[in-house]
Design a protein around this motif. Structure first.
Motif, short mmCIF file in Angstrom:
data_model
loop_
_atom_site.label_atom_id
_atom_site.label_comp_id
_atom_site.label_asym_id
_atom_site.label_seq_id
_atom_site.Cartn_x
_atom_site.Cartn_y
_atom_site.Cartn_z
N PHE A 2 0.84 -1.19 0.00
CA PHE A 2 0.00 0.00 0.00
C PHE A 2 0.87 1.24 0.00
CE2 PHE A 2 0.64 -1.74 4.19
CZ PHE A 2 1.20 -0.69 4.87
N ARG A 3 0.26 2.37 -0.25
CA ARG A 3 0.99 3.63 -0.26
C ARG A 3 1.45 3.96 1.15
NH1 ARG A 3 -0.16 9.12 0.32
NH2 ARG A 3 -2.29 8.67 0.93
N THR A 23 5.46 7.57 -2.80
CA THR A 23 4.62 6.44 -3.19
C THR A 23 5.44 5.17 -3.20
OG1 THR A 23 5.08 6.96 -5.48
CG2 THR A 23 3.06 7.85 -4.57
N GLN A 90 -5.08 -1.38 -15.48
CA GLN A 90 -4.56 -0.71 -14.30
C GLN A 90 -3.05 -0.83 -14.18
OE1 GLN A 90 -7.13 1.34 -13.60
NE2 GLN A 90 -6.75 1.07 -11.40
N GLN A 94 -0.09 2.27 -13.84
CA GLN A 94 0.98 2.36 -12.85
C GLN A 94 2.36 2.37 -13.51
OE1 GLN A 94 0.04 -0.96 -10.23
NE2 GLN A 94 -1.37 0.30 -9.04
N SER A 231 -4.04 0.12 4.98
CA SER A 231 -4.90 1.19 4.47
C SER A 231 -5.45 2.03 5.61
CB SER A 231 -6.05 0.58 3.65
OG SER A 231 -5.54 -0.13 2.54
N GLY A 318 -5.11 2.04 -8.37
CA GLY A 318 -4.67 0.82 -7.72
C GLY A 318 -5.26 -0.44 -8.31
N GLU A 336 -2.16 -2.45 -4.17
CA GLU A 336 -1.07 -1.56 -4.55
C GLU A 336 -1.64 -0.33 -5.24
OE1 GLU A 336 2.22 -3.29 -6.74
OE2 GLU A 336 2.08 -1.60 -8.14
N TYR A 337 -1.15 0.84 -4.81
CA TYR A 337 -1.54 2.09 -5.44
C TYR A 337 -0.31 2.77 -6.00
CZ TYR A 337 -6.04 1.82 -2.99
OH TYR A 337 -7.27 1.42 -2.53
N ARG A 338 -0.53 3.58 -7.03
CA ARG A 338 0.56 4.38 -7.58
C ARG A 338 0.03 5.79 -7.87
NH1 ARG A 338 3.14 1.01 -8.01
NH2 ARG A 338 4.27 0.29 -9.84
#
Length: 343
Positions: A2-3, A23, A90, A94, A231, A318, A336-338
């Protein structure tokens, strides 16, 4: 993954509050191939009446090998157009953001990103030709990952070509996937409920962890996992210590850039769902400080907009993997986020 919850900042009166949004550098885009030969026998006339798969294992292997070859070349040259010939969805959102933010990476991270690595011990998860699915999955490991975490890839037909549209490490081992007597997986309808939730509702429900810390609905809906706890930590952390007396941070769920959800049945009667998700993070000066301070974007954010401003809105795209079971709460086992935009 996660971020990270923290922002690196420093305070400068009247000119700026230095805002650095860091990030997670989880380089799912540059995975590789094991290069192993596939021993699947060729179809013969006597086998022609057997049920057919969406594609053969040999064709699946070739699709992944092509992805690996082009991916490694694109990563080495930071060529998003080349990568887009084998990657979409997605994961491409990213990957292309990684290329845009290249100059903000450390020399060590740049070297690692450009180094080719490979997919090992692939398990091709192919549906039957008459299943209605346009995609297949691959369970594998990365040669660069010392932890040997499970990786799941989704390759979907885009403009007539199989492209990787989702790719993610998991926080825990994936459960056993259902395979029929012919060796085919069974895709699941994203709109069909499995227990308390349908795969198509995962994103909207999960984003409550960022918006309220899970107090509204997510905390009651999902079983605690490393991903969900991370999160909640992001939500609770708020602005960094140097900024918290001057600004507030809020999160707002948004539709993912590529909304398609992929789901397949598990051996225990549950469902494994690969879902896209997204949110905006809004860091805003309190009204009484707007005439005295500005927010200065961090290096990653400045790639998109380097102007000092009262509000910094960051967009995060994400992808996540969840296990749904009729008799228990859904579990998110990888996310996972970007950062893909800042304004």
């Amino acid at each position: 993954m996660f971020r990270p919850a923290t922002r690196a900042v420093h305070l400068r009166r009247l000119t700026a509050l230095g805002l650095g949004a860091s990030t997670a550098l989880i380089l799912t885009a540059c995975q590789g191939s094991d290069g192993s030969a596939d021993n699947t026998p060729r179809t013969t006339a006597t086998q022609s009446s057997s049920p057919r798969g969406l594609l053969t294992k040999e064709a699946a292997r070739q699709a992944v090998d092509t992805y690996v070859k082009i991916n490694n070349r694109a990563n080495a040259t930071r060529n998003p157009g080349l990568l887009n010939t084998v990657e979409d969805g997605q994961v491409y959102e990213q990957s292309s953001a990684d290329f845009e933010q290249w100059d903000t990476m450390t020399d060590k991270d740049q070297k690692w990103y450009k180094s080719p690595f490979y997919y090992e011990d692939r398990e091709y998860l192919i549906p039957a030709a008459d299943s209605g699915a346009s995609w297949f999955a691959v369970k594998t490991y990365s040669s660069a990952d010392t932890k040997k975490r499970d990786i799941l890839l989704i390759l979907d037909k885009v403009d007539g070509t199989y492209k990787v549209v989702m790719s993610l490490y998991t926080d825990q081992r994936m459960p056993k996937i259902a395979v029929d007597e012919n060796g085919f997986i069974s895709p699941a309808a994203p709109s069909t409920k499995v227990g308390s939730l349908a795969p198509s509702r995962l994103s909207a429900t999960y984003e409550d962890f960022f918006e309220t810390g899970g107090k509204r609905i997510a905390g009651k809906t999902f079983a605690p996992t490393e991903s969900s706890k991370g999160s909640i930590k992001v939500y609770k952390s708020g602005p960094s210590d140097e900024v918290k007396d001057y600004a507030r941070e809020k999160f707002f769920a948004k539709p993912p850039a590529h909304p398609k959800v992929y789901a397949l049945k598990l051996a225990d009667g549950g469902t494994l769902a690969f879902f896209p998700t997204a949110h905006n993070s809004e860091l805003m000066l309190e009204p009484q400080w707007m005439s005295s301070f500005d927010l200065t974007p961090g290096d990653d954010e400045a790639v998109y907009n380097d102007a000092k401003r009262d509000i910094v809105v960051d967009e995060f795209q994400g992808q996540a993997l969840a296990v749904l079971n009729p008799k228990s709460k859904p579990r998110v086992i990888g996310i996972e986020y970007r950062l893909v935009d800042s304004r």
